[in-house]
Write a protein that holds these residues in place. Structure first.
Motif, PDB file in Angstrom:
ATOM      1  N   LEU A 199       0.811  -1.227   0.000  1.00 57.32           N
ATOM      2  CA  LEU A 199       0.000   0.000   0.000  1.00 57.32           C
ATOM      3  C   LEU A 199       0.844   1.276   0.000  1.00 57.32           C
ATOM      4  CD1 LEU A 199      -2.996  -0.798   2.403  1.00 57.32           C
ATOM      5  CD2 LEU A 199      -2.794  -1.155  -0.060  1.00 57.32           C
ATOM      6  N   LYS A 200       2.152   1.122  -0.117  1.00 58.27           N
ATOM      7  CA  LYS A 200       3.029   2.300  -0.070  1.00 58.27           C
ATOM      8  C   LYS A 200       2.685   3.280  -1.192  1.00 58.27           C
ATOM      9  CE  LYS A 200       7.881   3.558   0.203  1.00 58.27           C
ATOM     10  NZ  LYS A 200       9.261   3.076   0.242  1.00 58.27           N
ATOM     11  N   ASN A 201       2.481   4.544  -0.830  1.00 57.94           N
ATOM     12  CA  ASN A 201       2.153   5.628  -1.769  1.00 57.94           C
ATOM     13  C   ASN A 201       0.826   5.437  -2.500  1.00 57.94           C
ATOM     14  OD1 ASN A 201       4.391   7.055  -1.074  1.00 57.94           O
ATOM     15  ND2 ASN A 201       5.634   6.363  -2.795  1.00 57.94           N
ATOM     16  N   LYS A 202      -0.016   4.510  -1.992  1.00 54.18           N
ATOM     17  CA  LYS A 202      -1.335   4.300  -2.617  1.00 54.18           C
ATOM     18  C   LYS A 202      -2.419   5.071  -1.863  1.00 54.18           C
ATOM     19  CE  LYS A 202       0.166   1.042  -5.528  1.00 54.18           C
ATOM     20  NZ  LYS A 202       0.124  -0.387  -5.197  1.00 54.18           N
ATOM     21  N   GLY A 203      -2.026   5.715  -0.761  1.00 51.01           N
ATOM     22  CA  GLY A 203      -3.014   6.443   0.023  1.00 51.01           C
ATOM     23  C   GLY A 203      -2.381   7.065   1.254  1.00 51.01           C
ATOM     24  N   VAL A 204      -3.241   7.582   2.136  1.00 47.33           N
ATOM     25  CA  VAL A 204      -2.784   8.304   3.335  1.00 47.33           C
ATOM     26  C   VAL A 204      -3.545   7.783   4.550  1.00 47.33           C
ATOM     27  CG1 VAL A 204      -2.758  10.573   4.470  1.00 47.33           C
ATOM     28  CG2 VAL A 204      -2.256  10.415   2.039  1.00 47.33           C
ATOM     29  N   ILE A 205      -2.837   7.541   5.640  1.00 47.30           N
ATOM     30  CA  ILE A 205      -3.501   7.155   6.889  1.00 47.30           C
ATOM     31  C   ILE A 205      -4.168   8.394   7.485  1.00 47.30           C
ATOM     32  CG2 ILE A 205      -3.102   6.381   9.277  1.00 47.30           C
ATOM     33  CD1 ILE A 205      -0.903   4.522   8.101  1.00 47.30           C
ATOM     34  N   CYS A 206      -5.477   8.283   7.754  1.00 44.26           N
ATOM     35  CA  CYS A 206      -6.244   9.412   8.298  1.00 44.26           C
ATOM     36  C   CYS A 206      -6.417   9.304   9.808  1.00 44.26           C
ATOM     37  CB  CYS A 206      -7.641   9.448   7.686  1.00 44.26           C
ATOM     38  SG  CYS A 206      -7.628   9.629   5.918  1.00 44.26           S
ATOM     39  N   ALA A 207      -6.538   8.058  10.299  1.00 40.02           N
ATOM     40  CA  ALA A 207      -6.786   7.859  11.730  1.00 40.02           C
ATOM     41  C   ALA A 207      -6.406   6.443  12.120  1.00 40.02           C
ATOM     42  CB  ALA A 207      -8.256   8.126  12.053  1.00 40.02           C
ATOM     43  N   VAL A 208      -6.194   6.253  13.414  1.00 38.24           N
ATOM     44  CA  VAL A 208      -5.930   4.907  13.935  1.00 38.24           C
ATOM     45  C   VAL A 208      -6.936   4.598  15.039  1.00 38.24           C
ATOM     46  CG1 VAL A 208      -3.479   4.932  13.356  1.00 38.24           C
ATOM     47  CG2 VAL A 208      -4.184   5.724  15.610  1.00 38.24           C
ATOM     48  N   GLY A 209      -7.305   3.333  15.120  1.00 40.43           N
ATOM     49  CA  GLY A 209      -8.174   2.860  16.189  1.00 40.43           C
ATOM     50  C   GLY A 209      -7.338   2.076  17.190  1.00 40.43           C
ATOM     51  N   ILE A 210      -7.444   2.447  18.452  1.00 43.19           N
ATOM     52  CA  ILE A 210      -6.636   1.833  19.508  1.00 43.19           C
ATOM     53  C   ILE A 210      -7.555   1.265  20.575  1.00 43.19           C
ATOM     54  CG2 ILE A 210      -5.064   2.402  21.434  1.00 43.19           C
ATOM     55  CD1 ILE A 210      -3.677   4.377  19.508  1.00 43.19           C
ATOM     56  N   SER A 211      -7.222   0.078  21.050  1.00 46.40           N
ATOM     57  CA  SER A 211      -8.017  -0.580  22.082  1.00 46.40           C
ATOM     58  C   SER A 211      -7.169  -0.785  23.332  1.00 46.40           C
ATOM     59  CB  SER A 211      -8.488  -1.933  21.532  1.00 46.40           C
ATOM     60  OG  SER A 211      -9.466  -2.469  22.363  1.00 46.40           O
ATOM     61  N   LEU A 212      -7.595  -0.220  24.446  1.00 46.44           N
ATOM     62  CA  LEU A 212      -6.862  -0.349  25.709  1.00 46.44           C
ATOM     63  C   LEU A 212      -7.726  -1.082  26.734  1.00 46.44           C
ATOM     64  CD1 LEU A 212      -5.428   3.295  25.939  1.00 46.44           C
ATOM     65  CD2 LEU A 212      -4.277   1.240  25.076  1.00 46.44           C
ATOM     66  N   LYS A 213      -7.193  -2.162  27.270  1.00 46.31           N
ATOM     67  CA  LYS A 213      -7.953  -2.985  28.222  1.00 46.31           C
ATOM     68  C   LYS A 213      -8.152  -2.237  29.535  1.00 46.31           C
ATOM     69  CE  LYS A 213      -7.167  -7.487  26.296  1.00 46.31           C
ATOM     70  NZ  LYS A 213      -8.251  -7.144  25.373  1.00 46.31           N
ATOM     71  N   LYS A 214      -9.379  -2.330  30.059  1.00 46.06           N
ATOM     72  CA  LYS A 214      -9.648  -1.696  31.359  1.00 46.06           C
ATOM     73  C   LYS A 214      -8.933  -2.442  32.487  1.00 46.06           C
ATOM     74  CE  LYS A 214     -13.994   0.551  30.171  1.00 46.06           C
ATOM     75  NZ  LYS A 214     -15.442   0.647  30.383  1.00 46.06           N
ATOM     76  N   GLN A 215      -8.756  -3.756  32.297  1.00 42.20           N
ATOM     77  CA  GLN A 215      -7.969  -4.545  33.263  1.00 42.20           C
ATOM     78  C   GLN A 215      -6.504  -4.389  32.889  1.00 42.20           C
ATOM     79  OE1 GLN A 215     -10.030  -5.181  35.858  1.00 42.20           O
ATOM     80  NE2 GLN A 215      -9.339  -7.283  35.976  1.00 42.20           N
ATOM     81  N   TRP A 216      -5.902  -3.301  33.345  1.00 40.21           N
ATOM     82  CA  TRP A 216      -4.532  -2.976  32.941  1.00 40.21           C
ATOM     83  C   TRP A 216      -3.531  -3.958  33.513  1.00 40.21           C
ATOM     84  CZ3 TRP A 216      -0.329  -0.904  35.981  1.00 40.21           C
ATOM     85  CH2 TRP A 216       0.772  -0.473  35.210  1.00 40.21           C
TER      86      TRP A 216
END
Length: 343
Positions: free
Chosen positions: A170-187
């Protein structure tokens, strides 16, 4: 479009090596609409630049630089997790601080990594036993060909050590707009890394965060004071036979087992064993305290840094028969090139 488009634009404040280079054209984008508009007449030669903490401009770039500067952090919750949707232009370390301040731990091992959030999946950034892949839910990626945003699942991102689909197909085929991150409540703290294992059984997230910062600051120079791009080289991964031959000769050599039976070596240790700390070419030098970091010590040119990187690479190869590859991306007047191909 005019307000976001600039010509002959200085890049010294947009790369952490602070090299005096210019871009023939630059687009500073802060909305999806602007990105869609640009995609309708995409320049032939372009480079997508985030925080510039992993980019080395060797000379003036004759193409177009595209800077996605989207902002925003949205949080939703499930019973088990905090779900974050983070725009690509947000600063990574500020995100780590934001999560900690809002009682959403899980990113503290990745504190003080320079750059923007949009670069995190490209590199699959990692430190102190945690990688971006461990906390990634999805990546929102604007595709130039369709002018639409695609959501790639973690599995679709094909994460590997300092690698992802965004560096490859996917290099140079587009642009990353956002990331989704998941953080466990049971740290659960990740403390297996040397230096963090002294924190005891039940440290707080803030204690882990503070310790990571203390270790990083003791090892890595502040780019605002001594311009650098953090770790310049990737830690090399070797097969078992090569590792066994090396460890016979160097019993103190640090190494980390990988899932595929191979071993990851510490590039900084290899460089240090070659007694290269403090070595310099022109204005570029190997940092005196951390062999993995190359610095712009005295108005270095891009060519100085390239020559020094080649010297380090060749010296390590001669001594250990191990190839160390740069983590940093090299931009010449005509675009990105591998270190071997630069004249």
């Amino acid at each position: 479009m005019k307000s976001m488009h600039h010509q002959n634009y200085p890049l010294d404040n947009r790369n952490s090596f602070a090299l005096a280079a210019t871009a023939k054209d630059i687009y500073l984008l802060n909305s999806l609409q602007q990105l869609q508009q640009l995609a309708t007449s995409l320049p032939e030669h372009f480079y997508i630049l985030g925080g510039g903490s992993n980019t080395l401009f060797i000379e003036d770039y004759q193409g177009t630089v595209i800077c996605p500067e989207f902002k925003g952090i949205a949080v939703t919750e499930t019973d088990a997790d905090y779900k974050l949707h983070v725009a690509s232009g947000e600063n990574w370390h500020q995100l780590v601080q934001h999560c900690l301040a809002n009682n959403m731990p899980g990113l503290e091992n990745l504190a003080l990594i320079p750059g923007n959030c949009g670069a995190a999946p490209i590199q699959n950034i990692g430190a102190y036993g945690v990688e971006f892949a461990d906390i990634c839910d999805y990546v929102d990626w604007f595709e130039f060909s369709s002018h639409k945003v695609r959501r790639l699942s973690k599995a679709e991102c094909l994460f590997a050590y300092r690698d992802s689909i965004f560096k490859n197909s996917l290099k140079n085929k587009g642009v990353i707009c956002a990331v989704g991150i998941s953080l466990k409540k049971q740290w659960l703290p990740v403390l297996k890394y040397q230096g963090l294992n002294t924190l005891g059984e039940k440290p707080t997230p803030k204690q882990v965060f503070d310790k990571v910062i203390a270790i990083r600051q003791s090892k890595l120079p502040d780019p605002d004071i001594l311009p650098n791009a953090g770790s310049f080289f990737k830690n090399p991964i070797v097969d078992k036979a090569s590792y066994q031959a090396l460890v016979k000769q160097y019993p103190m050599m640090p190494a980390y087992p990988q899932v595929n039976g191979k071993m990851k070596l510490a590039a900084g240790w290899l460089i240090d064993q070659c007694q290269l700390k403090g070595a310099s070419v022109g204005g570029a030098a190997v940092h005196k305290l951390q062999a993995l970091v190359l610095i712009n010590e005295n108005n270095a040119s891009g060519q100085d840094i390239i020559a020094l990187a080649r010297l380090v690479k060749q010296t390590v190869k001669n001594k250990f028969q191990v190839n160390i590859e740069p983590e940093v991306r090299f931009i010449t007047h005509c675009g990105e090139q591998q270190i071997e191909d630069i004249g």
